[in-house]
Design a protein around this motif. Structure first.
Motif, short mmCIF file in Angstrom:
data_model
loop_
_atom_site.label_atom_id
_atom_site.label_comp_id
_atom_site.label_asym_id
_atom_site.label_seq_id
_atom_site.Cartn_x
_atom_site.Cartn_y
_atom_site.Cartn_z
N GLY A 34 47.20 42.87 74.43
CA GLY A 34 47.88 43.60 75.48
C GLY A 34 49.31 43.15 75.70
N VAL A 35 50.06 43.96 76.43
CA VAL A 35 51.49 43.73 76.60
C VAL A 35 51.76 42.41 77.31
CG1 VAL A 35 53.62 44.66 77.57
CG2 VAL A 35 51.86 46.22 76.72
N GLU A 36 51.07 42.17 78.40
CA GLU A 36 51.33 40.97 79.20
C GLU A 36 51.12 39.70 78.39
OE1 GLU A 36 49.51 38.85 83.20
OE2 GLU A 36 49.50 41.05 83.06
N HIS A 37 50.04 39.66 77.66
CA HIS A 37 49.77 38.48 76.83
C HIS A 37 50.81 38.35 75.71
CE1 HIS A 37 47.56 35.38 74.65
NE2 HIS A 37 47.77 36.11 73.56
N ALA A 38 51.15 39.48 75.07
CA ALA A 38 52.11 39.45 73.97
C ALA A 38 53.48 38.93 74.44
CB ALA A 38 52.26 40.83 73.35
N LYS A 69 61.58 50.87 75.94
CA LYS A 69 61.11 52.12 75.33
C LYS A 69 59.61 52.11 75.03
CE LYS A 69 65.61 52.98 73.18
NZ LYS A 69 66.34 53.17 71.90
N ARG A 70 58.95 51.00 75.35
CA ARG A 70 57.52 50.86 75.10
C ARG A 70 57.18 51.11 73.63
NH1 ARG A 70 54.61 50.78 79.88
NH2 ARG A 70 52.74 51.77 79.01
N VAL A 71 57.86 50.35 72.78
CA VAL A 71 57.64 50.40 71.34
C VAL A 71 57.19 49.02 70.86
CG1 VAL A 71 58.73 50.69 69.07
CG2 VAL A 71 59.30 52.25 70.94
N PHE A 72 56.15 49.00 70.05
CA PHE A 72 55.63 47.76 69.47
C PHE A 72 55.67 47.92 67.96
CE2 PHE A 72 51.52 44.99 69.06
CZ PHE A 72 52.28 43.94 68.54
N ARG A 95 46.33 50.50 68.98
CA ARG A 95 46.88 51.56 69.85
C ARG A 95 45.97 51.81 71.04
NH1 ARG A 95 48.08 53.90 64.45
NH2 ARG A 95 50.32 53.56 64.10
N SER A 96 44.67 51.59 70.86
CA SER A 96 43.75 51.76 71.98
C SER A 96 43.95 50.68 73.04
CB SER A 96 42.29 51.73 71.48
OG SER A 96 42.01 52.85 70.68
N VAL A 97 44.39 49.50 72.61
CA VAL A 97 44.67 48.41 73.55
C VAL A 97 46.04 48.62 74.20
CG1 VAL A 97 45.01 45.91 73.79
CG2 VAL A 97 43.22 46.78 72.29
N TRP A 98 47.01 49.00 73.39
CA TRP A 98 48.38 49.20 73.89
C TRP A 98 48.56 50.68 74.30
CZ3 TRP A 98 52.86 45.74 73.34
CH2 TRP A 98 52.48 44.43 73.04
N GLU A 321 35.56 41.74 75.37
CA GLU A 321 35.65 42.86 76.30
C GLU A 321 36.79 43.79 75.93
OE1 GLU A 321 35.98 41.19 80.17
OE2 GLU A 321 33.93 40.37 80.20
N ILE A 322 37.96 43.22 75.63
CA ILE A 322 39.12 44.03 75.27
C ILE A 322 38.83 44.83 74.00
CG2 ILE A 322 41.52 43.95 74.46
CD1 ILE A 322 41.88 41.47 76.27
#
Length: 336
Positions: A34-38, A69-72, A95-98, A321-322
């Motif tokens: 996820g974003v926060e962890h990354a 821009k919410r790009v990974f 993509r399902s996580v992000w 869980e994730i």
């Protein structure tokens, strides 16, 4: 010694560049949760200035997380670097996580990362020298497991010849148009059927002699490959399909057949990648070796960059869980 990676965080129109000496082969897992962890993971690494950009020789993995821009953007190894089927499944689950983010694979590796943040790509490219002598070994059907490259050629009389080759696709392409004369010496195969469970090639190319077109695909991230191939094939139309191997089956009217992947348990492979126990980190291993030598009375000098490695663990139950939620979301999407 190392698996070096640049990590980039973009925020408020500016980018921060970070370096990790060991995570190139694990960032597909380090940044998955996820974003926060990354973001926390990236900020924990060694921040560097522009002199800290790796070039294509040393950059074995990397990622850009653009908060604006919410790009990974990511490329990494080991298995997903060259296994197209596994990588596609991984990216779908990622993509399902992000959710709400554009998740992209960096098909040109560190060059794509440089392009994304406006850093001159020529600063991360290294001149490639092609072989003067082409090692051209054509494999027979029974040696399918040794195949790295699958080649198809439409001759002047519109006959289709197929070849299984044992060197990397880029090596053949960088040899240039003399490749055509070398391959003409071989008869070729009428068809190649790669079934589920067979080793999957890491690349392929299709030549149409009369149309003077060269099309190719490669699994690994290779910086500037299309431009380099085009310079070697003057007078030819050159097109990269990135990792889309399906085009080659289309060009050969099905005489070259790739596996469907339906019989391969990709879900289990993804679970093993993301949930399996991590081995002791290389940094910890080196520190243990250093300590042992110091206790023996030896003098030890360690390159400080070897210690540029911070890992943030995610609890196994949380990871499970994730991942379960990601699989469920992907399953629902496929049904709709």
């Amino acid at each position: 010694m190392g698996q070096r990676a640049n990590l980039i965080l973009v925020e408020s129109g500016k980018y921060q560049l970070f370096y990790n000496h060991w995570c190139a082969n694990t960032i597909y897992r380090d940044l998955f949760w996820g974003v926060e962890h990354a973001v926390e993971f990236i900020r924990a690494q060694e921040e560097v200035d522009e002199s800290g950009w790796l070039d294509e020789v040393w950059a074995e993995g990397g990622a850009v997380v653009d908060l604006d821009k919410r790009v990974f953007l990511i490329f990494a190894g080991e298995d997903i670097a060259c296994d197209v089927q596994l990588r596609r499944m991984y990216l779908d689950v990622l993509r399902s996580v992000w959710q709400g983010w554009q998740v992209r694979w960096a098909y040109e590796g560190i060059a794509d990362m440089a392009d994304y943040v406006g850093f001159p790509r020529e600063n991360v490219l290294v001149e490639v020298e092609s072989e003067d002598v082409l090692r051209f070994e054509v494999l027979q059907q029974q040696h399918l497991g040794w195949m790295d490259t699958v080649a198809s050629i439409v001759t002047e009389d519109k006959a289709v010849k197929l070849f299984m080759l044992c060197d990397y696709t880029e090596d053949y392409l960088y040899y240039g148009s003399p490749l055509l004369a070398a391959i003409r010496e071989y008869q070729g195969l009428d068809d190649i059927i790669i079934a589920d469970g067979d080793p999957f090639p890491r690349g392929g190319f299709h030549l149409d002699v009369m149309a003077r077109t060269l099309e190719f695909w490669v699994a690994p991230s290779i910086p500037d490959i299309e431009n380099r191939v085009r310079r070697k094939w003057q007078g030819w139309s050159v097109q990269s399909h990135r990792d889309r191997f399906e085009f080659q089956a289309e060009r050969t009217s099905g005489r070259l057949r790739f596996p469907t992947g339906f019989e391969r348990d990709l879900k289990t492979e993804i679970e093993m990648m993301l949930l399996g126990e991590m081995a002791i980190s290389e940094t910890e291993l080196i520190l243990q070796m250093v300590q042992a030598r110091l206790e023996e009375g030896q003098k030890v000098k360690v390159n400080p960059w070897i210690m540029a490695d911070v890992r943030l663990d995610v609890d196994l139950m949380q990871r499970q869980e994730i991942l379960n939620r990601a699989f469920e979301a992907l399953s629902q999407k496929q049904k709709n």
